[in-house]
Design a protein around this motif. Structure first.
Motif, PDB file in Angstrom:
ATOM      1  N   ALA A 246      -7.249 -22.347   9.514  1.00 42.50           N
ATOM      2  CA  ALA A 246      -7.530 -23.751   9.197  1.00 42.50           C
ATOM      3  C   ALA A 246      -6.621 -24.232   8.068  1.00 42.50           C
ATOM      4  O   ALA A 246      -6.690 -23.725   6.950  1.00 42.50           O
ATOM      5  CB  ALA A 246      -8.986 -23.931   8.807  1.00 42.50           C
ATOM      6  N   PHE A 247      -5.778 -25.194   8.387  1.00 37.89           N
ATOM      7  CA  PHE A 247      -4.926 -25.852   7.406  1.00 37.89           C
ATOM      8  C   PHE A 247      -5.475 -27.253   7.133  1.00 37.89           C
ATOM      9  O   PHE A 247      -5.907 -27.954   8.056  1.00 37.89           O
ATOM     10  CB  PHE A 247      -3.502 -26.033   7.931  1.00 37.89           C
ATOM     11  CG  PHE A 247      -2.663 -24.796   7.989  1.00 37.89           C
ATOM     12  CD1 PHE A 247      -1.918 -24.383   6.893  1.00 37.89           C
ATOM     13  CD2 PHE A 247      -2.580 -24.057   9.168  1.00 37.89           C
ATOM     14  CE1 PHE A 247      -1.112 -23.258   6.958  1.00 37.89           C
ATOM     15  CE2 PHE A 247      -1.782 -22.931   9.244  1.00 37.89           C
ATOM     16  CZ  PHE A 247      -1.043 -22.527   8.138  1.00 37.89           C
ATOM     17  N   ALA A 248      -5.399 -27.675   5.881  1.00 38.36           N
ATOM     18  CA  ALA A 248      -5.624 -29.071   5.514  1.00 38.36           C
ATOM     19  C   ALA A 248      -4.272 -29.688   5.172  1.00 38.36           C
ATOM     20  O   ALA A 248      -3.553 -29.159   4.320  1.00 38.36           O
ATOM     21  CB  ALA A 248      -6.566 -29.174   4.321  1.00 38.36           C
ATOM     22  N   ALA A 249      -3.931 -30.765   5.846  1.00 35.62           N
ATOM     23  CA  ALA A 249      -2.718 -31.509   5.486  1.00 35.62           C
ATOM     24  C   ALA A 249      -3.043 -32.337   4.251  1.00 35.62           C
ATOM     25  O   ALA A 249      -3.940 -33.185   4.282  1.00 35.62           O
ATOM     26  CB  ALA A 249      -2.275 -32.397   6.641  1.00 35.62           C
ATOM     27  N   ALA A 250      -2.358 -32.055   3.148  1.00 34.89           N
ATOM     28  CA  ALA A 250      -2.755 -32.594   1.845  1.00 34.89           C
ATOM     29  C   ALA A 250      -1.958 -33.832   1.450  1.00 34.89           C
ATOM     30  O   ALA A 250      -0.766 -33.944   1.745  1.00 34.89           O
ATOM     31  CB  ALA A 250      -2.598 -31.507   0.778  1.00 34.89           C
TER      32      ALA A 250
ATOM     33  N   GLU B  59       1.919 -28.606   4.011  1.00 36.69           N
ATOM     34  CA  GLU B  59       2.598 -29.373   2.973  1.00 36.69           C
ATOM     35  C   GLU B  59       3.647 -30.329   3.531  1.00 36.69           C
ATOM     36  O   GLU B  59       4.308 -30.035   4.533  1.00 36.69           O
ATOM     37  CB  GLU B  59       3.265 -28.399   1.983  1.00 36.69           C
ATOM     38  CG  GLU B  59       3.789 -29.056   0.730  1.00 36.69           C
ATOM     39  CD  GLU B  59       2.699 -29.863   0.017  1.00 36.69           C
ATOM     40  OE1 GLU B  59       2.438 -31.024   0.425  1.00 36.69           O
ATOM     41  OE2 GLU B  59       2.112 -29.324  -0.936  1.00 36.69           O
ATOM     42  N   ALA B  60       3.775 -31.456   2.827  1.00 36.43           N
ATOM     43  CA  ALA B  60       4.815 -32.455   3.116  1.00 36.43           C
ATOM     44  C   ALA B  60       4.758 -32.938   4.560  1.00 36.43           C
ATOM     45  O   ALA B  60       5.780 -33.103   5.222  1.00 36.43           O
ATOM     46  CB  ALA B  60       6.198 -31.892   2.789  1.00 36.43           C
ATOM     47  N   MET B  61       3.530 -33.184   5.027  1.00 33.33           N
ATOM     48  CA  MET B  61       3.315 -33.721   6.368  1.00 33.33           C
ATOM     49  C   MET B  61       3.096 -35.230   6.283  1.00 33.33           C
ATOM     50  O   MET B  61       3.297 -35.840   5.234  1.00 33.33           O
ATOM     51  CB  MET B  61       2.108 -33.025   6.999  1.00 33.33           C
ATOM     52  CG  MET B  61       2.248 -31.517   7.106  1.00 33.33           C
ATOM     53  SD  MET B  61       3.494 -31.010   8.301  1.00 33.33           S
ATOM     54  CE  MET B  61       2.682 -31.479   9.825  1.00 33.33           C
ATOM     55  N   ASP B  62       2.637 -35.823   7.397  1.00 38.35           N
ATOM     56  CA  ASP B  62       2.421 -37.263   7.379  1.00 38.35           C
ATOM     57  C   ASP B  62       1.278 -37.653   6.435  1.00 38.35           C
ATOM     58  O   ASP B  62       1.274 -38.760   5.896  1.00 38.35           O
ATOM     59  CB  ASP B  62       2.180 -37.818   8.785  1.00 38.35           C
ATOM     60  CG  ASP B  62       1.196 -37.009   9.610  1.00 38.35           C
ATOM     61  OD1 ASP B  62       1.490 -35.844   9.901  1.00 38.35           O
ATOM     62  OD2 ASP B  62       0.130 -37.547   9.965  1.00 38.35           O
ATOM     63  N   THR B  63       0.315 -36.742   6.185  1.00 41.88           N
ATOM     64  CA  THR B  63      -0.732 -37.062   5.213  1.00 41.88           C
ATOM     65  C   THR B  63      -0.151 -37.249   3.820  1.00 41.88           C
ATOM     66  O   THR B  63      -0.687 -38.012   3.012  1.00 41.88           O
ATOM     67  CB  THR B  63      -1.803 -35.950   5.193  1.00 41.88           C
ATOM     68  OG1 THR B  63      -2.288 -35.749   6.519  1.00 41.88           O
ATOM     69  CG2 THR B  63      -2.977 -36.325   4.297  1.00 41.88           C
TER      70      THR B  63
ATOM     71  N   ALA C 143       2.190 -23.766   4.894  1.00 42.42           N
ATOM     72  CA  ALA C 143       3.258 -24.042   5.849  1.00 42.42           C
ATOM     73  C   ALA C 143       3.771 -25.442   5.537  1.00 42.42           C
ATOM     74  O   ALA C 143       3.014 -26.293   5.053  1.00 42.42           O
ATOM     75  CB  ALA C 143       2.764 -23.947   7.282  1.00 42.42           C
ATOM     76  N   CYS C 144       5.053 -25.691   5.808  1.00 38.89           N
ATOM     77  CA  CYS C 144       5.694 -26.900   5.277  1.00 38.89           C
ATOM     78  C   CYS C 144       6.469 -27.658   6.356  1.00 38.89           C
ATOM     79  O   CYS C 144       7.173 -27.059   7.175  1.00 38.89           O
ATOM     80  CB  CYS C 144       6.656 -26.531   4.145  1.00 38.89           C
ATOM     81  SG  CYS C 144       5.928 -25.488   2.873  1.00 38.89           S
ATOM     82  N   GLY C 145       6.372 -28.971   6.279  1.00 39.68           N
ATOM     83  CA  GLY C 145       7.031 -29.824   7.251  1.00 39.68           C
ATOM     84  C   GLY C 145       8.541 -29.889   7.074  1.00 39.68           C
ATOM     85  O   GLY C 145       9.040 -30.143   5.984  1.00 39.68           O
ATOM     86  N   ALA C 146       9.253 -29.660   8.177  1.00 37.55           N
ATOM     87  CA  ALA C 146      10.710 -29.847   8.228  1.00 37.55           C
ATOM     88  C   ALA C 146      11.005 -30.804   9.369  1.00 37.55           C
ATOM     89  O   ALA C 146      10.499 -30.626  10.482  1.00 37.55           O
ATOM     90  CB  ALA C 146      11.426 -28.519   8.435  1.00 37.55           C
TER      91      ALA C 146
END
Length: 388
Positions: A37-41, A80-84, A115-118
């Protein structure tokens, strides 16, 4: 006082009592591990920075990282660094990279999941952009994420949606990028309800045809794919796709409308989670997931059920403004000292919308400190002409 005056649809003011919700300090971290379970922060803005908020932004790094510690303390991973985090809506690539570097360093020091958005958001979509340009942009960001020590979440690309002429262009780009990564990535299929610029992704406006292309990419590169986050707000389509994923490739639900049933699953499998709604409801979600881990499905459903109307309201159309509700709740619950967002996005929703967040959030147990939440809500409504 725990009473706040809320506006109503008939232009009156309704005194509303906020009840005491679930205290994060009383919730045990998620244990067991059958579901990842990931939370997009979200990110916290520095309100004292002398910038033009509609054009540029400044991040309060201490508060932003403290919120990630809150998410980790409940047993979630951080996406991390997602649309949220307002990627593409106020958060540029240089700031995103700094956020990734800071968060990964903190995660590694505490043994936490991240995990991080690219993506390609430093590449402005235009008719002149080629597929090779898109590949180069993806490679640059993926290399930067992995150099920081992060796992890549391969975000959907506006530039690719603009440049692609057929499904084969998507297959070429994704196969090339995945082949160059140091560890398996999480793909992210973000629907156009979240970002209109992504309409026709995977080469078709027909979502089932687009799914075939996406599945072909995953099957061809299965060893390089950890999983896929699907954000189409369609439980039926997610289940169809989940049942067709290669063995070992996870489905991460991104469905902020139907997550309890998708995570619980059925006789043929279940979804893991990578959700924006887990940012504001982290404590409640941890309590629900702990019940699921010990097989208490009745408690799981009972805890999660009241959060669904809240989530559907926060993510209502135009869905891309869901971040406003997420940050509003962060402010009401003391995770930041102001209600200010990158790009001035705090103005993305109406007073009536905020009022219903409070009403629905109250039912979902969202306010551990009702007095603070009522006081802070009154301040927000006062700026909108609603008398406290």
């Amino acid at each position: 006082m725990t009473i706040v005056n809320l506006p109503t649809e008939n232009r009156t003011i309704e005194p509303f009592k906020i009840d005491t919700g679930i205290d994060p300090q009383s919730v045990a971290p998620i244990t067991g591990g059958s579901r990842v379970a990931f939370a997009a922060a979200h990110v916290v803005v520095d309100p004292f920075a002398d910038v033009s908020p509609m054009i540029e932004g400044a991040v309060d790094w201490d508060k932003t990282l403290a919120f990630r510690e809150h998410i980790w303390s409940l047993g979630f991973g951080v996406a991390e660094a997602m649309d949220t985090a307002q990627r593409g809506m106020g958060m540029d690539w240089p700031t995103s990279l700094e956020l990734i570097q800071r968060s990964v360093k903190l995660a590694k020091s505490g043994g936490h999941l991240i995990a991080c958005g690219a993506g390609t958001d430093h590449l402005e979509p235009s008719d002149a952009i080629t597929i090779d340009d898109v590949i180069a942009a993806y490679e640059m960001q993926c290399e930067a994420v992995e150099a920081a020590g992060g796992q890549v979440i391969l975000m959907a690309s506006r530039a690719l949606a603009k440049a692609a002429r057929s499904p084969d262009d998507y297959k070429r780009v994704y196969t090339r990028i995945l082949s160059g990564l140091q560890q398996p990535a999480i793909l992210h299929w973000l629907g156009d309800m979240f970002d209109p610029a992504l309409a026709g992704y995977w080469g078709s406006d027909d979502l089932m045809a687009a799914m075939e292309t996406c599945l072909e990419v995953i099957e061809t590169n299965a060893a390089r794919v950890d999983g896929i986050k699907v954000s189409l707000l369609s439980a039926e389509k997610e289940i169809v796709m989940r049942r067709r994923l290669p063995e070992g490739v996870r489905m991460y639900t991104g469905d902020d409308f139907n997550y309890p049933d998708l995570i619980a699953g059925d006789e043929q499998g279940y979804s893991h989670a990578l959700l924006g709604i887990f940012d504001p409801i982290a404590a409640v979600a941890a309590k629900a997931l702990n019940a699921l881990e010990v097989g208490n499905t009745d408690d799981y459903s009972a805890i999660f059920a009241p959060t669904v109307p809240l989530s559907r309201h926060i993510f209502k159309a135009p869905t891309r403004f869901y971040k406003t509700g997420v940050v509003f709740l962060a402010y009401l619950n003391g995770h930041q000292d102001h209600f200010t967002m990158l790009g001035g996005q705090q103005s993305g929703r109406s007073a009536l919308h905020f009022a219903d967040i409070i009403r629905l959030g109250n039912v979902a147990g969202m306010f551990p400190d009702p007095e603070m939440s009522a006081t802070r809500a009154a301040r927000v409504f006062a700026t909108m002409g609603i008398e406290p």
